[in-house]
Design a protein around this motif. Structure first.
Motif, PDB file in Angstrom:
ATOM      1  N   GLN A  88       7.644-108.319  -1.296  1.00  0.00           N
ATOM      2  CA  GLN A  88       6.677-106.944  -0.642  1.00  0.00           C
ATOM      3  C   GLN A  88       5.547-106.850  -2.316  1.00  0.00           C
ATOM      4  O   GLN A  88       4.719-106.264  -2.102  1.00  0.00           O
ATOM      5  CB  GLN A  88       7.863-105.956  -0.398  1.00  0.00           C
ATOM      6  N   ARG A  89       6.750-106.321  -3.675  1.00  0.00           N
ATOM      7  CA  ARG A  89       6.347-105.953  -4.680  1.00  0.00           C
ATOM      8  C   ARG A  89       4.828-106.739  -5.145  1.00  0.00           C
ATOM      9  O   ARG A  89       3.925-105.952  -5.264  1.00  0.00           O
ATOM     10  CB  ARG A  89       7.051-105.158  -5.144  1.00  0.00           C
ATOM     11  N   ARG A  90       5.639-108.063  -5.090  1.00  0.00           N
ATOM     12  CA  ARG A  90       4.325-108.846  -5.780  1.00  0.00           C
ATOM     13  C   ARG A  90       3.084-108.824  -5.387  1.00  0.00           C
ATOM     14  O   ARG A  90       2.458-109.645  -5.183  1.00  0.00           O
ATOM     15  CB  ARG A  90       5.103-110.290  -6.301  1.00  0.00           C
ATOM     16  N   VAL A  91       2.835-108.919  -3.668  1.00  0.00           N
ATOM     17  CA  VAL A  91       1.834-109.392  -2.801  1.00  0.00           C
ATOM     18  C   VAL A  91       1.561-108.276  -2.429  1.00  0.00           C
ATOM     19  O   VAL A  91       0.017-108.234  -2.655  1.00  0.00           O
ATOM     20  CB  VAL A  91       2.843-110.241  -1.506  1.00  0.00           C
ATOM     21  N   LEU A  92       1.615-106.630  -1.824  1.00  0.00           N
ATOM     22  CA  LEU A  92       1.047-106.164  -1.139  1.00  0.00           C
ATOM     23  C   LEU A  92       0.478-105.426  -2.469  1.00  0.00           C
ATOM     24  O   LEU A  92      -0.846-104.663  -2.311  1.00  0.00           O
ATOM     25  CB  LEU A  92       2.153-105.349  -0.748  1.00  0.00           C
ATOM     26  N   ARG A  93       0.139-105.368  -3.894  1.00  0.00           N
ATOM     27  CA  ARG A  93      -0.600-104.761  -4.622  1.00  0.00           C
ATOM     28  C   ARG A  93      -1.552-105.399  -4.144  1.00  0.00           C
ATOM     29  O   ARG A  93      -2.645-104.394  -4.337  1.00  0.00           O
ATOM     30  CB  ARG A  93       0.354-104.056  -6.121  1.00  0.00           C
ATOM     31  N   PRO A  94      -2.102-106.534  -5.355  1.00  0.00           N
ATOM     32  CA  PRO A  94      -3.102-107.251  -5.277  1.00  0.00           C
ATOM     33  C   PRO A  94      -3.811-107.260  -3.318  1.00  0.00           C
ATOM     34  O   PRO A  94      -4.954-107.398  -3.866  1.00  0.00           O
ATOM     35  CB  PRO A  94      -2.283-109.409  -5.302  1.00  0.00           C
ATOM     36  N   ALA A  95      -2.877-107.305  -2.359  1.00  0.00           N
ATOM     37  CA  ALA A  95      -3.889-107.414  -1.465  1.00  0.00           C
ATOM     38  C   ALA A  95      -4.236-106.263  -0.965  1.00  0.00           C
ATOM     39  O   ALA A  95      -5.273-105.920  -0.474  1.00  0.00           O
ATOM     40  CB  ALA A  95      -2.729-108.059  -0.350  1.00  0.00           C
ATOM     41  N   THR A  96      -3.788-105.212  -1.866  1.00  0.00           N
ATOM     42  CA  THR A  96      -4.346-103.644  -1.134  1.00  0.00           C
ATOM     43  C   THR A  96      -5.340-103.638  -1.740  1.00  0.00           C
ATOM     44  O   THR A  96      -6.490-103.550  -1.612  1.00  0.00           O
ATOM     45  CB  THR A  96      -3.343-102.445  -1.645  1.00  0.00           C
ATOM     46  N   LEU A  97      -5.670-104.234  -3.268  1.00  0.00           N
ATOM     47  CA  LEU A  97      -6.969-103.921  -4.384  1.00  0.00           C
ATOM     48  C   LEU A  97      -7.914-105.068  -4.157  1.00  0.00           C
ATOM     49  O   LEU A  97      -8.834-104.533  -3.704  1.00  0.00           O
ATOM     50  CB  LEU A  97      -6.510-104.512  -5.360  1.00  0.00           C
ATOM     51  N   VAL A  98      -7.787-106.142  -3.006  1.00  0.00           N
ATOM     52  CA  VAL A  98      -8.518-106.674  -2.192  1.00  0.00           C
ATOM     53  C   VAL A  98      -9.222-106.450  -0.562  1.00  0.00           C
ATOM     54  O   VAL A  98     -10.229-106.443  -0.603  1.00  0.00           O
ATOM     55  CB  VAL A  98      -8.133-107.693  -1.945  1.00  0.00           C
ATOM     56  N   ALA A  99      -8.388-105.830   0.313  1.00  0.00           N
ATOM     57  CA  ALA A  99      -8.737-104.847   1.017  1.00  0.00           C
ATOM     58  C   ALA A  99      -9.918-103.931   0.452  1.00  0.00           C
ATOM     59  O   ALA A  99     -10.381-103.399   1.180  1.00  0.00           O
ATOM     60  CB  ALA A  99      -7.377-104.745   1.809  1.00  0.00           C
TER      61      ALA A  99
END
Length: 87
Positions: free
Chosen positions: A76-87
């Motif tokens: 979760q930590r590795r994926v959701l931070r970049p996904a949040t920035l893209v969103a």
């Protein structure tokens, strides 16, 4: 009688995981109506506002399973931070 949900939160890390999911999903419930309200107020075109809201919903439906798969693979930590920035 104890709550059946108590067993769900007994596992280590489950409270933090659930809290992150709750906070992450909170804005999703207002996304569609927020887009319709904002676009219709800016230019008065409800058709455009609905089309943009539908585009956001379709994009979320298309990318959501991929993000979930990446979370399962990489955490979760590795994926959701970049996904949040893209969103």
């Amino acid at each position: 009688m104890p709550s059946p949900y108590r067993a769900l939160f007994a596992a280590p890390g489950s409270k933090g995981f659930s809290a992150a999911g709750f906070l992450g999903r909170m804005p999703l419930s207002m996304m569609g109506i927020g887009v319709v309200t904002m676009i219709s107020q800016i230019n008065g075109r409800y058709g455009l506002a609905g089309a943009l809201s539908a585009t956001i919903a379709l994009a979320a439906a298309a990318i959501g399973p991929r993000i979930s798969r990446w979370v399962d693979q990489y955490g979760q930590r590795r994926v959701l931070r970049p996904a949040t920035l893209v969103a």
